[in-house]
Design an enzyme around this catalytic site. Structure first.
Site, PDB file in Angstrom:
ATOM      1  N   ARG A   1     -10.491  12.481  10.540  1.00 30.92           N
ATOM      2  CA  ARG A   1     -10.649  12.419   9.085  1.00 30.92           C
ATOM      3  C   ARG A   1     -12.028  12.896   8.653  1.00 30.92           C
ATOM      4  O   ARG A   1     -12.314  12.929   7.463  1.00 30.92           O
ATOM      5  CB  ARG A   1     -10.487  10.974   8.642  1.00 30.92           C
ATOM      6  CG  ARG A   1      -9.200  10.669   7.890  1.00 30.92           C
ATOM      7  CD  ARG A   1      -9.270   9.199   7.530  1.00 30.92           C
ATOM      8  NE  ARG A   1      -8.324   8.740   6.566  1.00 30.92           N
ATOM      9  CZ  ARG A   1      -7.096   8.336   6.815  1.00 30.92           C
ATOM     10  NH1 ARG A   1      -6.596   8.446   8.010  1.00 30.92           N
ATOM     11  NH2 ARG A   1      -6.356   7.845   5.846  1.00 30.92           N
TER      12      ARG A   1
ATOM     13  N   ARG B   1       0.736  -2.279   0.383  1.00 30.20           N
ATOM     14  CA  ARG B   1      -0.577  -2.324   1.012  1.00 30.20           C
ATOM     15  C   ARG B   1      -1.656  -2.445  -0.056  1.00 30.20           C
ATOM     16  O   ARG B   1      -1.562  -1.838  -1.103  1.00 30.20           O
ATOM     17  CB  ARG B   1      -0.809  -1.039   1.821  1.00 30.20           C
ATOM     18  CG  ARG B   1      -0.164  -1.073   3.197  1.00 30.20           C
ATOM     19  CD  ARG B   1      -0.092   0.290   3.836  1.00 30.20           C
ATOM     20  NE  ARG B   1      -1.312   1.068   3.655  1.00 30.20           N
ATOM     21  CZ  ARG B   1      -1.460   2.314   4.121  1.00 30.20           C
ATOM     22  NH1 ARG B   1      -0.471   2.898   4.772  1.00 30.20           N
ATOM     23  NH2 ARG B   1      -2.571   2.968   3.938  1.00 30.20           N
TER      24      ARG B   1
ATOM     25  N   LYS C   1       2.430  12.308   5.726  1.00 28.18           N
ATOM     26  CA  LYS C   1       2.146  12.527   7.151  1.00 28.18           C
ATOM     27  C   LYS C   1       2.918  11.560   8.040  1.00 28.18           C
ATOM     28  O   LYS C   1       3.477  11.954   9.046  1.00 28.18           O
ATOM     29  CB  LYS C   1       0.647  12.326   7.452  1.00 28.18           C
ATOM     30  CG  LYS C   1      -0.276  13.305   6.775  1.00 28.18           C
ATOM     31  CD  LYS C   1      -1.701  13.160   7.307  1.00 28.18           C
ATOM     32  CE  LYS C   1      -2.307  11.800   7.052  1.00 28.18           C
ATOM     33  NZ  LYS C   1      -2.540  11.497   5.629  1.00 28.18           N
TER      34      LYS C   1
ATOM     35  N   ARG D   1       5.120   3.126  -3.049  1.00 31.92           N
ATOM     36  CA  ARG D   1       5.302   2.969  -1.606  1.00 31.92           C
ATOM     37  C   ARG D   1       5.267   1.492  -1.215  1.00 31.92           C
ATOM     38  O   ARG D   1       4.442   0.724  -1.665  1.00 31.92           O
ATOM     39  CB  ARG D   1       4.197   3.713  -0.849  1.00 31.92           C
ATOM     40  CG  ARG D   1       4.276   3.512   0.667  1.00 31.92           C
ATOM     41  CD  ARG D   1       3.517   4.567   1.419  1.00 31.92           C
ATOM     42  NE  ARG D   1       2.101   4.269   1.524  1.00 31.92           N
ATOM     43  CZ  ARG D   1       1.241   5.020   2.232  1.00 31.92           C
ATOM     44  NH1 ARG D   1       1.672   6.111   2.850  1.00 31.92           N
ATOM     45  NH2 ARG D   1      -0.032   4.706   2.285  1.00 31.92           N
TER      46      ARG D   1
ATOM     47  N   ARG E   1      -9.400   6.838  -2.539  1.00 31.32           N
ATOM     48  CA  ARG E   1      -8.974   7.421  -1.260  1.00 31.32           C
ATOM     49  C   ARG E   1      -8.820   8.938  -1.371  1.00 31.32           C
ATOM     50  O   ARG E   1      -9.124   9.672  -0.441  1.00 31.32           O
ATOM     51  CB  ARG E   1      -7.662   6.790  -0.801  1.00 31.32           C
ATOM     52  CG  ARG E   1      -7.875   5.392  -0.215  1.00 31.32           C
ATOM     53  CD  ARG E   1      -6.593   4.602  -0.188  1.00 31.32           C
ATOM     54  NE  ARG E   1      -5.622   5.119   0.735  1.00 31.32           N
ATOM     55  CZ  ARG E   1      -4.310   4.969   0.600  1.00 31.32           C
ATOM     56  NH1 ARG E   1      -3.828   4.333  -0.455  1.00 31.32           N
ATOM     57  NH2 ARG E   1      -3.490   5.450   1.494  1.00 31.32           N
TER      58      ARG E   1
HETATM   59  P1  ADP Z   1      -3.241   6.860   4.416  1.00 35.42           P
HETATM   60  O1  ADP Z   1      -3.115   8.093   5.256  1.00 35.42           O
HETATM   61  O2  ADP Z   1      -2.023   6.485   3.714  1.00 35.42           O
HETATM   62  O3  ADP Z   1      -4.485   6.844   3.581  1.00 35.42           O
HETATM   63  P2  ADP Z   1      -3.803   5.342   6.794  1.00 35.42           P
HETATM   64  O4  ADP Z   1      -2.797   4.328   7.154  1.00 35.42           O
HETATM   65  O5  ADP Z   1      -3.884   6.605   7.574  1.00 35.42           O
HETATM   66  O6  ADP Z   1      -3.548   5.611   5.278  1.00 35.42           O
HETATM   67  O7  ADP Z   1      -5.278   4.693   6.795  1.00 35.42           O
HETATM   68  C1  ADP Z   1      -5.582   3.520   6.084  1.00 35.42           C
HETATM   69  C2  ADP Z   1      -7.074   3.253   6.161  1.00 35.42           C
HETATM   70  O8  ADP Z   1      -7.488   3.089   7.525  1.00 35.42           O
HETATM   71  C3  ADP Z   1      -7.970   4.366   5.636  1.00 35.42           C
HETATM   72  O9  ADP Z   1      -8.094   4.349   4.233  1.00 35.42           O
HETATM   73  C4  ADP Z   1      -9.280   4.054   6.370  1.00 35.42           C
HETATM   74  O10 ADP Z   1      -9.961   2.966   5.784  1.00 35.42           O
HETATM   75  C5  ADP Z   1      -8.791   3.623   7.734  1.00 35.42           C
HETATM   76  N1  ADP Z   1      -8.693   4.774   8.646  1.00 35.42           N
HETATM   77  C6  ADP Z   1      -7.547   5.288   9.171  1.00 35.42           C
HETATM   78  N2  ADP Z   1      -7.807   6.376   9.953  1.00 35.42           N
HETATM   79  C7  ADP Z   1      -9.147   6.538   9.921  1.00 35.42           C
HETATM   80  C8  ADP Z   1     -10.035   7.494  10.509  1.00 35.42           C
HETATM   81  N3  ADP Z   1      -9.583   8.497  11.295  1.00 35.42           N
HETATM   82  N4  ADP Z   1     -11.360   7.357  10.256  1.00 35.42           N
HETATM   83  C9  ADP Z   1     -11.828   6.368   9.480  1.00 35.42           C
HETATM   84  N5  ADP Z   1     -11.059   5.455   8.881  1.00 35.42           N
HETATM   85  C10 ADP Z   1      -9.723   5.526   9.097  1.00 35.42           C
END
Ligand code: ADP
Ligand code: ZN
Length: 209
Positions: free
Chosen positions: A88, A152, A13, A122, A163
């Site tokens: 999400r 990360r 994404k 990554r 996840r």
């Molecule tokens: P990825 O899409 O690679 O899992 P992100 O960078 O989008 O990682 O998100 C990393 C973390 O940030 C998630 O695992 C969560 O803990 C938190 N997070 C991000 N966006 C949201 C969201 N919309 N609602 C709740 N937690 C979020």
């Protein structure tokens, strides 16, 4: 244009969002990046968010919605935006309906086995958040700003599985929620191959509006 990118963690994404942002001149709003910025502060909130993120869980809806609402009220979002990593949960999607009218939802599809491979290799720039793979960038230094790359915490194998489960349970119901505005694309190919059909689709959509 107001766009949501939907897809499992590691489906690509962020990479896709950057290309759309560049070509259509709208900001990429990554809740993950916004949370990673918060975590750098030294506040009780930062510690709480850091703990949730490193375990691979979700930050509470109320807090996430507040953060996005605030970001979307900024002037650079007037023309449109790309939401990357939000909503999400169904509760977040319902809250978003009251904030803004979304034109289209792009679902990025990729098999779990490939996701696990890609996330394990990554690497991220802690300075500008550019994303690399250890295969394409074995020196592990950011090509844009020269900062040494990091893995990360939540890209470590034990967290990736969790996840993906969180995605399956909480986020995949959104595919139904947005069934009236869904555009599906596979990210099994290269970033450019993934982007091509998306670009064509968005150009047509833009011309219609
Ligand atoms: P990825 O899409 O690679 O899992 P992100 O960078 O989008 O990682 O998100 C990393 C973390 O940030 C998630 O695992 C969560 O803990 C938190 N997070 C991000 N966006 C949201 C969201 N919309 N609602 C709740 N937690 C979020
Ligand atoms: Zn960088």
């Amino acid at each position: 244009m107001k766009i949501i990118l939907l897809g499992a963690p590691g489906s690509g994404k962020g990479t896709l969002a950057k290309k759309i942002s560049r070509d259509f001149d709208i900001p990429q709003i990554s809740t993950g990046d916004l949370f990673r910025a918060i975590v750098k502060e030294d506040s009780p909130l930062a510690h709480k968010v850091k703990y949730i993120m490193s375990s691979g869980g979700l930050v509470p809806d109320e807090m996430t919605v507040e953060l996005v609402k605030d970001r979307l009220s900024k002037s650079d979002c007037k023309k449109g935006f790309i939401l990357d990593g939000f909503p999400r949960t169904v509760a977040q999607a319902e809250a978003l309906e009251t904030i803004s009218k979304i034109d289209t939802v792009i679902l990025v599809e990729l098999a779990n086995e490939i996701i696990i491979e890609r996330l394990s290799s990554r690497r991220t720039c802690p300075n500008c958040s550019e994303i690399y793979s250890t295969e394409d960038n074995p020196e592990e230094v950011c090509k844009k700003c020269n900062t040494p790359l990091i893995q990360r915490d939540d890209d470590k194998p034990e967290t990736i599985k969790h996840r993906l489960e969180v995605y399956e349970t909480n986020t995949s119901p959104l595919i139904n929620f947005y069934s009236d505005r869904l555009f599906k694309v596979s990210s099994a190919g290269s970033p450019d191959e993934t982007y091509r059909p998306v670009k064509t689709f968005l150009e047509k959509l833009e011309a219609k509006n």
